[in-house]
Design a protein around this motif. Structure first.
Motif, short mmCIF file in Angstrom:
data_model
loop_
_atom_site.label_atom_id
_atom_site.label_comp_id
_atom_site.label_asym_id
_atom_site.label_seq_id
_atom_site.Cartn_x
_atom_site.Cartn_y
_atom_site.Cartn_z
N ILE A 138 2.88 26.78 42.32
CA ILE A 138 3.07 27.80 41.30
C ILE A 138 1.98 27.60 40.27
O ILE A 138 1.75 26.49 39.79
CB ILE A 138 4.47 27.69 40.63
CG1 ILE A 138 5.56 28.10 41.64
CG2 ILE A 138 4.54 28.57 39.38
CD1 ILE A 138 6.97 28.09 41.07
N ASP A 139 1.29 28.70 39.98
CA ASP A 139 0.15 28.67 39.07
C ASP A 139 -0.89 27.66 39.55
O ASP A 139 -1.50 26.92 38.77
CB ASP A 139 0.60 28.33 37.65
CG ASP A 139 -0.45 28.68 36.61
OD1 ASP A 139 -1.30 29.53 36.89
OD2 ASP A 139 -0.40 28.08 35.52
N ASN A 140 -1.08 27.62 40.86
CA ASN A 140 -2.04 26.74 41.54
C ASN A 140 -1.74 25.25 41.35
O ASN A 140 -2.59 24.39 41.62
CB ASN A 140 -3.48 27.02 41.05
CG ASN A 140 -3.97 28.39 41.50
OD1 ASN A 140 -3.75 28.78 42.65
ND2 ASN A 140 -4.63 29.11 40.61
N GLN A 141 -0.54 24.94 40.89
CA GLN A 141 -0.13 23.55 40.73
C GLN A 141 0.85 23.18 41.84
O GLN A 141 1.81 23.90 42.10
CB GLN A 141 0.54 23.34 39.36
CG GLN A 141 -0.37 23.62 38.19
CD GLN A 141 -1.55 22.67 38.14
OE1 GLN A 141 -1.42 21.46 38.33
NE2 GLN A 141 -2.74 23.22 37.90
N LEU A 162 2.84 35.39 36.59
CA LEU A 162 2.74 34.10 37.27
C LEU A 162 2.95 34.29 38.75
O LEU A 162 3.81 35.07 39.18
CB LEU A 162 3.81 33.14 36.71
CG LEU A 162 3.80 31.71 37.25
CD1 LEU A 162 2.53 30.96 36.82
CD2 LEU A 162 5.04 30.96 36.80
N GLU A 163 2.13 33.59 39.55
CA GLU A 163 2.23 33.69 41.00
C GLU A 163 2.50 32.32 41.63
O GLU A 163 2.15 31.28 41.07
CB GLU A 163 0.94 34.25 41.59
CG GLU A 163 0.72 35.73 41.33
CD GLU A 163 -0.49 36.26 42.07
OE1 GLU A 163 -0.49 37.45 42.44
OE2 GLU A 163 -1.45 35.48 42.29
N SER A 170 -0.03 34.74 48.29
CA SER A 170 0.53 34.67 46.94
C SER A 170 1.77 35.55 46.83
O SER A 170 1.88 36.59 47.49
CB SER A 170 -0.50 35.14 45.90
OG SER A 170 -1.62 34.27 45.89
N PHE A 171 2.69 35.12 45.97
CA PHE A 171 3.93 35.85 45.73
C PHE A 171 4.20 35.88 44.22
O PHE A 171 4.02 34.87 43.54
CB PHE A 171 5.11 35.17 46.45
CG PHE A 171 4.90 35.01 47.92
CD1 PHE A 171 5.23 36.03 48.80
CD2 PHE A 171 4.36 33.84 48.44
CE1 PHE A 171 5.04 35.88 50.17
CE2 PHE A 171 4.17 33.68 49.80
CZ PHE A 171 4.50 34.71 50.66
N PRO A 172 4.63 37.03 43.72
CA PRO A 172 4.91 37.10 42.28
C PRO A 172 6.13 36.25 41.91
O PRO A 172 7.16 36.29 42.58
CB PRO A 172 5.18 38.59 42.04
CG PRO A 172 5.56 39.14 43.38
CD PRO A 172 4.83 38.33 44.39
N TYR A 182 11.36 39.97 35.12
CA TYR A 182 12.04 39.33 36.25
C TYR A 182 11.50 37.92 36.46
O TYR A 182 10.29 37.68 36.39
CB TYR A 182 11.84 40.15 37.53
CG TYR A 182 12.51 39.55 38.75
CD1 TYR A 182 13.90 39.58 38.89
CD2 TYR A 182 11.76 38.96 39.75
CE1 TYR A 182 14.51 39.02 40.00
CE2 TYR A 182 12.36 38.41 40.87
CZ TYR A 182 13.74 38.44 40.99
OH TYR A 182 14.35 37.89 42.09
N ILE A 183 12.42 36.98 36.69
CA ILE A 183 12.06 35.60 37.05
C ILE A 183 12.55 35.34 38.46
O ILE A 183 13.75 35.47 38.75
CB ILE A 183 12.66 34.60 36.04
CG1 ILE A 183 12.00 34.78 34.68
CG2 ILE A 183 12.48 33.17 36.54
CD1 ILE A 183 12.54 33.86 33.60
#
Length: 570
Positions: A138-141, A162-163, A170-172, A182-183
């Motif tokens: 998530i967020d390249n982490q 955030l992806e 990638s996914f939202p 939306y989370i």
């Protein structure tokens, strides 16, 4: 778990009561809380889902003045009319009534969907929910574990904040479209807790604070604490202008012999505490004995049966606890609640007596407790309800389940969780120096790095003085390295600790203590905590009385005998 649902319905109204009883100004000096009113609507009622509901509410109450929770079946138009923001949470794909959907469909203000709830709402109709997918980043982490999210195809008018990634796709994860957000995850315990806390600012246009409040708590101060090590740790912090918080246990119980030791029996340790308090250290009531039944002080849980993993069911250590039945063993919620009532009455009496004894013992020693910390942070909802009658503030984490102490966490902000029944939580967020780890300082450094990414988060940690001062120096250095760090000093807040005979308040930066305790109260405590010692003293007293009577009688007999001899000679 249906009983838990019933309690949560009650909590909504209790929250409203405490919002009036305890003014939000308690934390206004450290937090500029958003005045918009938040309503959290949830569906699922299982243990984990409810724990997440509590975490969402606790987190948001660190940013908003009022955050109420309500089950979807109890939703009414009047609640929506009073809300400026609605959060709709569903952990699993559970059927939602058409009535509730109609009510939420017409809601025109800020709406945050979390998890499966959004699938049922027209505000998200233009998105395509394809199915579940796991993401590793998530967020390249990289994540510590895979997170299951919905694979969603959003429209061109949606902003993806955030992806997440699974391999190269990638996914939202967090999205916003006009007044609907939306989370795309449903758990808030690990890495998701940091993500959620961070993005609340962006989702609701809240100004991000530039500073972090912090505290270091010196833990488990009991009659067996080494006074020299405590003095070193306290002096080190105070000499650097760092407020000291002492989590104090007034009575030590030896689990092998059953013997008790009181702080009043330890003049050297008491002298150290006196010195630290005189210099400005704060006392936190950390239970009375920090033990339940035959566990050692500092190891036992006191307000939770750690062996059976259930609430307290006995008043006396000698009594065998009852293994409580589970909710699924009863035909109805009412039947389960009726079954629990006598045990909750025992738990209520037990906790009332323990909290009263803790506060009274500390005050009689000359110490004014300013807050509460449950031993090992374990306590059920009934326990928090009782504790809120005595304390306005709690340090540490909170137990999020009434059936499993291991379901535990804390928000990253100082907040007023519904579960704590009106008490303010000063969260423990960075843990403690654990000497069992190969590199305990690095482990804490990593936690601090995570927490400070979230604007306005609190750095709360604790330290055991028996470790000596070297680790403490390194811990303080980690905190000092955080930009814009401010040390928490509760003299600038409104704190209340009270019993029927005592009260502790903070007024104009000064701790004010009032007490009507008498020698009779001292005697009751001694009889309860040291019955054998009282018996021995009674034996000594009776023996002394009889010996005195015997001696006086002998003396009188000798006088009479001499008088008789004198009279005979005449």
């Amino acid at each position: 778990m249906r009983l838990f649902f019933m309690r949560c319905k009650i909590i909504v109204f209790v929250t409203l009561l405490f919002a009036v009883t305890f003014s939000p100004s308690v934390d206004a000096k450290m937090q500029n809380l958003d005045e918009r009113r938040v309503l959290l609507v949830y569906t699922n009622q299982d243990e984990i889902a409810m724990a997440n509901v509590q975490m969402i509410q606790a987190t948001m109450s660190g940013l908003f003045e009022q955050v109420d929770i309500i089950h979807v079946d109890q939703l009414e138009q009047v609640y929506l009319d009073e809300a400026d923001i609605v959060v709709a949470y569903a952990k699993t794909d559970e059927e939602i009534s058409s009535r509730a959907i109609d009510l939420l469909s017409n809601y025109s203000q800020e709406l945050l969907g979390i998890g499966e709830f959004a699938k049922f709402l027209p505000q998200f109709d233009e998105w395509e929910f394809i199915g579940d997918i796991s993401v590793r980043y998530i967020d390249n982490q990289p994540l510590n574990y895979e997170v299951v999210v919905n694979e969603i195809q959003v429209d061109g008018n949606t902003e993806v904040l955030l992806e997440g990634k699974q391999y190269e796709k990638s996914f939202p994860i967090i999205m916003k479209k006009e007044r609907a957000s939306y989370i795309n995850f449903t758990d808030f315990f690990e890495e998701e807790r940091y993500i959620f806390s961070y993005y609340l600012y962006d989702l609701f246009q809240i100004d991000k604070p530039e500073s972090h409040y912090a505290y270091i708590r010196l833990e488990d101060i009991s009659p067996v604490t080494d006074p020299k090590l405590l003095q070193q740790a306290g002096d080190y912090l105070l000499d650097r202008g760092i407020p000291v918080y002492l989590a104090v246990i007034p009575v030590y119980v030896n689990n092998e012999t059953g013997k008790t030791m009181m702080l009043s029996d330890m003049p050297e340790l008491k002298g150290v505490l006196d010195d630290l308090v005189e210099r400005g250290a704060y006392i936190i009531a950390h239970g009375y004995t920090h033990t339940y039944r035959y566990t050692e002080t500092g190891e036992g849980f006191e307000f939770w049966d750690s062996v059976l993993n259930q609430p307290i069911t006995t008043m006396n250590p000698q009594d065998e606890p009852t293994l409580l039945k589970k909710a699924n063993q009863f035909s109805s919620e009412d039947a389960y609640h009726t079954y629990l009532e006598p045990y909750q009455a025992i738990e209520t009496q037990y906790i009332n007596e323990k909290l009263t004894a803790s506060i009274h013992s500390l005050i009689e020693l000359g110490y004014s407790p300013i807050a509460f910390e449950a031993p090992h942070y374990t306590m059920g909802a009934n326990g928090y309800r009782i504790a809120s009658n005595y304390f306005s503030s709690v340090f540490g984490q909170m137990q999020l389940s009434d059936t499993n102490w291991g379901v535990m966490n804390s928000p990253l902000f100082m907040s007023r969780p519904t579960r704590l029944n009106g008490m303010v939580l000063y969260p423990e967020t960075v843990g403690f120096v654990d000497p069992s780890e190969s590199d305990p300082i690095t482990a804490m450094e990593e936690k601090i790095a995570q927490v400070v990414k979230v604007p306005g988060s609190m750095l709360g940690g604790f330290y055991h003085p028996y470790l000596g001062i070297d680790y403490l120096k390194e811990m303080v250095a980690l905190f000092d390295a955080v930009p814009n760090l401010k040390w928490l000093d509760v003299k600038n807040t409104e704190l209340v600790v009270k019993t029927d005979k005592t009260s502790v308040t903070v007024e104009n930066g000064e701790i004010m203590t009032r007490s009507s305790l008498s020698y009779k109260d001292d005697l009751r405590v001694m009889v309860k905590e040291r019955p054998l010692e009282i018996v021995l003293w009674l034996i000594v007293l009776l023996t002394t009385i009889f010996v005195s009577i015997f001696t006086i009688n002998i003396f009188l007999l000798r006088i009479r005998y001499r008088k008789r001899l004198f009279e005979e000679r005449l």
